[in-house]
Design a protein around this motif. Structure first.
Motif, PDB file in Angstrom:
ATOM      1  N   SER A 205       0.808  -1.214   0.000  1.00  0.00           N
ATOM      2  CA  SER A 205       0.000   0.000   0.000  1.00  0.00           C
ATOM      3  C   SER A 205       0.832   1.251   0.000  1.00  0.00           C
ATOM      4  O   SER A 205       0.330   2.327   0.232  1.00  0.00           O
ATOM      5  CB  SER A 205      -0.915   0.007   1.237  1.00  0.00           C
ATOM      6  OG  SER A 205      -0.130  -0.044   2.409  1.00  0.00           O
TER       7      SER A 205
ATOM      8  N   GLN B  91     -11.684   5.405 -10.847  1.00  0.00           N
ATOM      9  CA  GLN B  91     -12.070   4.790  -9.575  1.00  0.00           C
ATOM     10  C   GLN B  91     -12.442   5.901  -8.603  1.00  0.00           C
ATOM     11  O   GLN B  91     -11.686   6.851  -8.402  1.00  0.00           O
ATOM     12  CB  GLN B  91     -10.932   3.940  -9.008  1.00  0.00           C
ATOM     13  CG  GLN B  91     -10.693   2.657  -9.805  1.00  0.00           C
ATOM     14  CD  GLN B  91      -9.776   1.695  -9.091  1.00  0.00           C
ATOM     15  OE1 GLN B  91      -9.169   2.043  -8.106  1.00  0.00           O
ATOM     16  NE2 GLN B  91      -9.676   0.481  -9.605  1.00  0.00           N
TER      17      GLN B  91
ATOM     18  N   PHE C 120     -13.810   7.169  -4.763  1.00  0.00           N
ATOM     19  CA  PHE C 120     -13.774   6.824  -3.346  1.00  0.00           C
ATOM     20  C   PHE C 120     -14.357   7.983  -2.534  1.00  0.00           C
ATOM     21  O   PHE C 120     -14.271   9.146  -2.931  1.00  0.00           O
ATOM     22  CB  PHE C 120     -12.333   6.559  -2.866  1.00  0.00           C
ATOM     23  CG  PHE C 120     -11.632   5.474  -3.624  1.00  0.00           C
ATOM     24  CD1 PHE C 120     -11.792   4.137  -3.275  1.00  0.00           C
ATOM     25  CD2 PHE C 120     -10.806   5.790  -4.695  1.00  0.00           C
ATOM     26  CE1 PHE C 120     -11.139   3.149  -3.979  1.00  0.00           C
ATOM     27  CE2 PHE C 120     -10.145   4.802  -5.387  1.00  0.00           C
ATOM     28  CZ  PHE C 120     -10.316   3.469  -5.037  1.00  0.00           C
TER      29      PHE C 120
ATOM     30  N   THR D 225      -0.579   4.244   3.301  1.00  0.00           N
ATOM     31  CA  THR D 225      -1.671   4.108   4.262  1.00  0.00           C
ATOM     32  C   THR D 225      -1.092   3.736   5.613  1.00  0.00           C
ATOM     33  O   THR D 225      -0.001   3.177   5.708  1.00  0.00           O
ATOM     34  CB  THR D 225      -2.677   3.035   3.812  1.00  0.00           C
ATOM     35  OG1 THR D 225      -3.756   2.974   4.760  1.00  0.00           O
ATOM     36  CG2 THR D 225      -2.026   1.672   3.745  1.00  0.00           C
TER      37      THR D 225
ATOM     38  N   LYS E 205      -6.283   1.298   8.868  1.00  0.00           N
ATOM     39  CA  LYS E 205      -6.385   1.239   7.411  1.00  0.00           C
ATOM     40  C   LYS E 205      -7.300   2.305   6.846  1.00  0.00           C
ATOM     41  O   LYS E 205      -7.395   2.452   5.629  1.00  0.00           O
ATOM     42  CB  LYS E 205      -6.885  -0.150   6.975  1.00  0.00           C
ATOM     43  CG  LYS E 205      -5.968  -1.288   7.412  1.00  0.00           C
ATOM     44  CD  LYS E 205      -4.555  -1.088   6.906  1.00  0.00           C
ATOM     45  CE  LYS E 205      -3.636  -2.204   7.348  1.00  0.00           C
ATOM     46  NZ  LYS E 205      -2.236  -1.996   6.915  1.00  0.00           N
TER      47      LYS E 205
ATOM     48  N   GLU F  36     -10.789   2.005   3.174  1.00  0.00           N
ATOM     49  CA  GLU F  36     -10.358   1.779   1.799  1.00  0.00           C
ATOM     50  C   GLU F  36      -9.011   2.441   1.532  1.00  0.00           C
ATOM     51  O   GLU F  36      -8.697   2.802   0.403  1.00  0.00           O
ATOM     52  CB  GLU F  36     -11.400   2.322   0.811  1.00  0.00           C
ATOM     53  CG  GLU F  36     -12.730   1.580   0.877  1.00  0.00           C
ATOM     54  CD  GLU F  36     -13.730   2.137  -0.110  1.00  0.00           C
ATOM     55  OE1 GLU F  36     -13.527   3.289  -0.562  1.00  0.00           O
ATOM     56  OE2 GLU F  36     -14.691   1.435  -0.450  1.00  0.00           O
TER      57      GLU F  36
ATOM     58  N   GLU G 163      -5.943   1.185   1.629  1.00  0.00           N
ATOM     59  CA  GLU G 163      -5.084   0.368   0.768  1.00  0.00           C
ATOM     60  C   GLU G 163      -5.588   0.359  -0.671  1.00  0.00           C
ATOM     61  O   GLU G 163      -4.797   0.387  -1.620  1.00  0.00           O
ATOM     62  CB  GLU G 163      -5.011  -1.046   1.325  1.00  0.00           C
ATOM     63  CG  GLU G 163      -4.250  -1.150   2.650  1.00  0.00           C
ATOM     64  CD  GLU G 163      -4.111  -2.579   3.109  1.00  0.00           C
ATOM     65  OE1 GLU G 163      -4.752  -3.459   2.489  1.00  0.00           O
ATOM     66  OE2 GLU G 163      -3.364  -2.837   4.081  1.00  0.00           O
ATOM     67  N   LYS G 164      -6.921   0.336  -0.844  1.00  0.00           N
ATOM     68  CA  LYS G 164      -7.473   0.343  -2.200  1.00  0.00           C
ATOM     69  C   LYS G 164      -7.115   1.646  -2.922  1.00  0.00           C
ATOM     70  O   LYS G 164      -6.800   1.638  -4.121  1.00  0.00           O
ATOM     71  CB  LYS G 164      -8.992   0.165  -2.152  1.00  0.00           C
ATOM     72  CG  LYS G 164      -9.440  -1.203  -1.647  1.00  0.00           C
ATOM     73  CD  LYS G 164     -10.951  -1.302  -1.684  1.00  0.00           C
ATOM     74  CE  LYS G 164     -11.423  -2.668  -1.180  1.00  0.00           C
ATOM     75  NZ  LYS G 164     -12.898  -2.776  -1.187  1.00  0.00           N
ATOM     76  N   ILE G 165      -7.186   2.754  -2.204  1.00  0.00           N
ATOM     77  CA  ILE G 165      -6.866   4.030  -2.834  1.00  0.00           C
ATOM     78  C   ILE G 165      -5.400   4.065  -3.237  1.00  0.00           C
ATOM     79  O   ILE G 165      -5.045   4.501  -4.343  1.00  0.00           O
ATOM     80  CB  ILE G 165      -7.207   5.186  -1.887  1.00  0.00           C
ATOM     81  CG1 ILE G 165      -8.713   5.212  -1.610  1.00  0.00           C
ATOM     82  CG2 ILE G 165      -6.757   6.519  -2.457  1.00  0.00           C
ATOM     83  CD1 ILE G 165      -9.139   6.241  -0.593  1.00  0.00           C
TER      84      ILE G 165
ATOM     85  N   ASP H 181      -3.511   1.492  -3.879  1.00  0.00           N
ATOM     86  CA  ASP H 181      -3.337   0.581  -5.018  1.00  0.00           C
ATOM     87  C   ASP H 181      -3.816   1.217  -6.312  1.00  0.00           C
ATOM     88  O   ASP H 181      -3.193   1.042  -7.378  1.00  0.00           O
ATOM     89  CB  ASP H 181      -4.079  -0.729  -4.746  1.00  0.00           C
ATOM     90  CG  ASP H 181      -3.460  -1.506  -3.596  1.00  0.00           C
ATOM     91  OD1 ASP H 181      -2.277  -1.250  -3.283  1.00  0.00           O
ATOM     92  OD2 ASP H 181      -4.162  -2.353  -3.003  1.00  0.00           O
ATOM     93  N   SER H 182      -4.936   1.976  -6.235  1.00  0.00           N
ATOM     94  CA  SER H 182      -5.445   2.635  -7.439  1.00  0.00           C
ATOM     95  C   SER H 182      -4.476   3.703  -7.925  1.00  0.00           C
ATOM     96  O   SER H 182      -4.243   3.843  -9.134  1.00  0.00           O
ATOM     97  CB  SER H 182      -6.813   3.261  -7.148  1.00  0.00           C
ATOM     98  OG  SER H 182      -7.754   2.257  -6.789  1.00  0.00           O
TER      99      SER H 182
END
Length: 650
Positions: A394, A466, A468, A546, A551, A581, A583-585, A587-588
């Motif tokens: 991340s 994406q 968020f 992150t 998280k 989210e 880690e998702k951000i 990763d994006s």
């Protein structure tokens, strides 16, 4: 008794009566001496007790003056001049306390001991001898009476011998007791003078010794010190009198000016309502439901802080969050039992739950303010370099992994006095390198419904879209942008500042990640009408990470220039909170940077092929060139077999 013997007896009786009369005078004098000495003893004992109390009080005063610098006064507790002055006074008073203690000891030895000895020994001896003499006299009188009652006709030699022996013994005892008693009475006339003069002499000598010790301690230097302190006291007194006069005049002026304001409804024509206040504070009566139809009013102090309504109970040192009023409506309502009532309603028609908001913000502060064990281990490893830890998925940056894990101290990451921005400030696009100021960055769109007049936006051209939901926590300038520790330290400082200053308001926004930039908007319904009020070029996002424990927290570092006047490169770290989210951000963002990187490589390859084609066809003239797509540039290096395979796959 016949004959001359009668005259002799009368003479003896007369002499006896004279002795008795003189003894009565001596006894009366002894009683007066005893009464006076008791009073003098009580007076001297009071002097002695007062001296002991003075010595103890002086010692306590010196002790309290020494402890002045340890006191925590809310106002003016750090006055070094006052502390040093009181320490000097404590030293002098401590010496005086020692002198008072010596004086107490001398008074006990030279004043109290002599008068106590006279009172307890000599006066008690007189009383004891008086009682013994009285008993001996009574026994002698009884023996004489028995002897006089002996019958001369019937004499019994045995009884006569016993009575005669009794008279002899009692008379001898009376005589001896009388001599000792009379001697003590005569001696008392001398002892009474000693008993009065000796304690007074000891008292005066002790006082003279005390004053001598005081004169030795109170030197000229101390007199100069006391003179300076007296001058300072007079100056402070004059300043106080001037301040009192000013305050009295201010009070009089305020009383005259505020007289109309004492009315519950002042005249708006004379005192117009100030409607441009950025902060309001005062007492309000809030209605609390106590049953299905019944309610009660509670009076409490309320104030606004940013976009929050706060309340503070009596005796509390700080206020607490009541509700977030950023997205609320306020309107006047009619109430039967109260005047000037108003109602606060949230935008969705439901009341905010302040407990949940405060709990969520405080939980974020507790999880991020205290460094996690992994962060502490990473900090220790920086000061004691060892094998670099593995990077998480991340985190990311433009630098290499070894550069990101270089040994940096915490002081080199974030400056201690760096200001923190808690409000979202849109960056100036013209100051960003290689970016032109677009209409989307200059402000909000003109059309509130998002129609763009048929033009195609950059968002539609991007491969990656994406979206968020995030909440902005704060931003601050950082010294380094090469290690994820910069993001962790910025998170810690921002959340610590929010917790210390009771800042609970967070603006909820939408973050759109594309291959070109990061965009933020307050609300959105679909990507095609996304209206950004905040836009960051993706190449300038050099670091993102992150929080390893929480998280929901993530942040990124934006590298910008100082502007037209200042070409210095600056790095700003932005911290956000998401709905788990983070880690998702990250990763994006990493995926978007990879896509942008490959697209840049494709453009370079196309430029290279165009230049080679122009060099191979010089006769084609200026301005003629060949445009190849990304698939064509790749087919040029595959050969015939690769081209056939590619065509079959297509």
């Amino acid at each position: 008794i016949p004959g001359d013997s009668g005259g002799e007896t009368l003479y003896k009786l007369s002499r006896k009566e004279s002795t008795r009369s003189l003894l009565g005078v001596f006894e009366e004098d002894a009683a007066a001496i005893s009464n006076y000495v008791n009073q003098l003893f009580q007076a001297m004992h009071r002097v002695y007790d007062a001296q002991n109390e003075l010595s103890a009080a002086t010692h306590l005063t010196s002790k309290l003056l020494k402890e002045y610098e340890k006191q925590h006064f809310p106002l003016g507790g750090d006055d070094e001049v006052m502390n040093s002055t009181l320490q000097q006074f404590a030293k002098v008073i401590d010496e005086l306390s020692s002198c008072h203690a010596v004086l107490s000891t001398q008074l006990a030895d030279a004043m109290m001991f002599p008068i106590t000895q006279f009172k307890e020994r000599d006066l008690k001896e007189i009383l004891t001898l008086k009682e013994v003499f009285q008993i001996a006299s009574n026994d002698h009188d009884a023996a004489i009476i028995r002897y006089s009652r002996l019958s001369k006709r019937r004499e019994n030699e045995k009884i006569k011998a016993e009575v005669t022996e009794d008279v002899y013994t009692s008379r001898k005892k009376q005589h001896q007791t009388m001599m000792h008693y009379f001697c003590a009475l005569n001696t008392l006339q001398y002892k009474k003078k000693i008993a009065v003069l000796e304690p007074l002499l000891g008292y005066m000598q002790a006082q003279i010794s005390f004053f001598k010790m005081g004169s030795e301690n109170l030197t000229e230097q101390l007199e100069e010190f006391l003179t300076n302190i007296g001058t300072s006291v007079q100056n402070v007194r004059r300043e106080m009198e001037c301040e009192i006069e000013n305050m009295q005049q201010t009070i009089e002026d305020l009383e005259v000016a505020s007289d109309p304001l004492y009315l519950p409804d002042p005249d708006p024509a004379k005192f117009p309502v100030h409607r441009n206040l950025t902060r309001k504070a005062g007492y309000l009566n809030a209605r609390n439901k106590t049953g299905l139809v019944s309610s009660s009013w509670e009076r409490q102090f309320y104030f606004t802080q940013g976009g929050n309504l706060m309340s503070q109970a009596r005796g509390d040192v700080a206020g607490g969050l009541v509700m977030d009023i950023d997205n609320c409506s306020v309107m006047a309502v009619d109430c039967e039992d109260r005047r000037y009532c108003f109602q606060i309603t949230s935008f969705d028609g439901k009341n905010e739950n302040p407990e949940e908001i405060a709990a969520r913000v405080n939980q974020s502060a507790l999880e991020a303010v205290t460094p996690s064990p992994s962060f502490q281990q990473r900090h220790e490893s920086m000061h004691n370099p060892g094998p670099p830890p593995a990077r998480t998925s991340s985190t990311g940056s433009l630098g290499s992994e070894s550069a990101a894990l270089s040994a940096l101290s915490l002081d080199s990451l974030v400056a201690p006095d760096t200001p923190i921005q808690f409000d979202i400030i849109s960056p100036v696009s013209e100051d960003l390198p290689g970016q032109a100021k677009s209409s989307g960055q200059s402000g909000r769109r003109t059309n509130p419904f998002g129609e763009t007049g048929g033009s195609k936006s950059e968002t539609e051209d991007s491969i990656l879209h994406q979206l968020f939901i995030v909440r902005f926590l704060g931003s601050m300038e950082v010294k380094s942008d090469e290690s994820p520790d910069v993001v962790y330290e910025t998170m810690r400082q921002i959340l610590a500042a929010r917790a210390i200053h009771n800042i609970f308001r967070m603006t909820e926004s939408h973050l759109l990640v594309t291959c070109d930039c990061l965009k933020m908007s307050e609300t959105t319904f679909n990507i095609s009408v996304f209206d950004p009020f905040w836009q960051f070029p993706l190449p300038n996002v050099v670091l993102y990470a992150t929080h390893q424990e929480n998280k929901r927290l993530f942040g990124f570092v934006l590298r910008t220039s100082g502007g037209r006047a200042d070409s210095r490169q600056t790095s700003i770290c932005y911290i956000f909170e998401s709905n788990n989210e983070g880690e998702k951000i990250c990763d994006s963002v990493g995926l978007a940077k990879q896509i942008a990187f490959h697209a840049e490589l494709d453009l370079e390859e196309q430029s290279r092929l165009i230049a080679a084609s122009n060099r191979s066809n010089p006769s084609s003239g200026e301005g003629q060139f060949v445009v190849l797509s990304s698939s064509q540039s790749e087919d040029s290096d595959l050969g015939e077999d690769g081209k056939k395979k590619r065509e079959s796959e297509t």
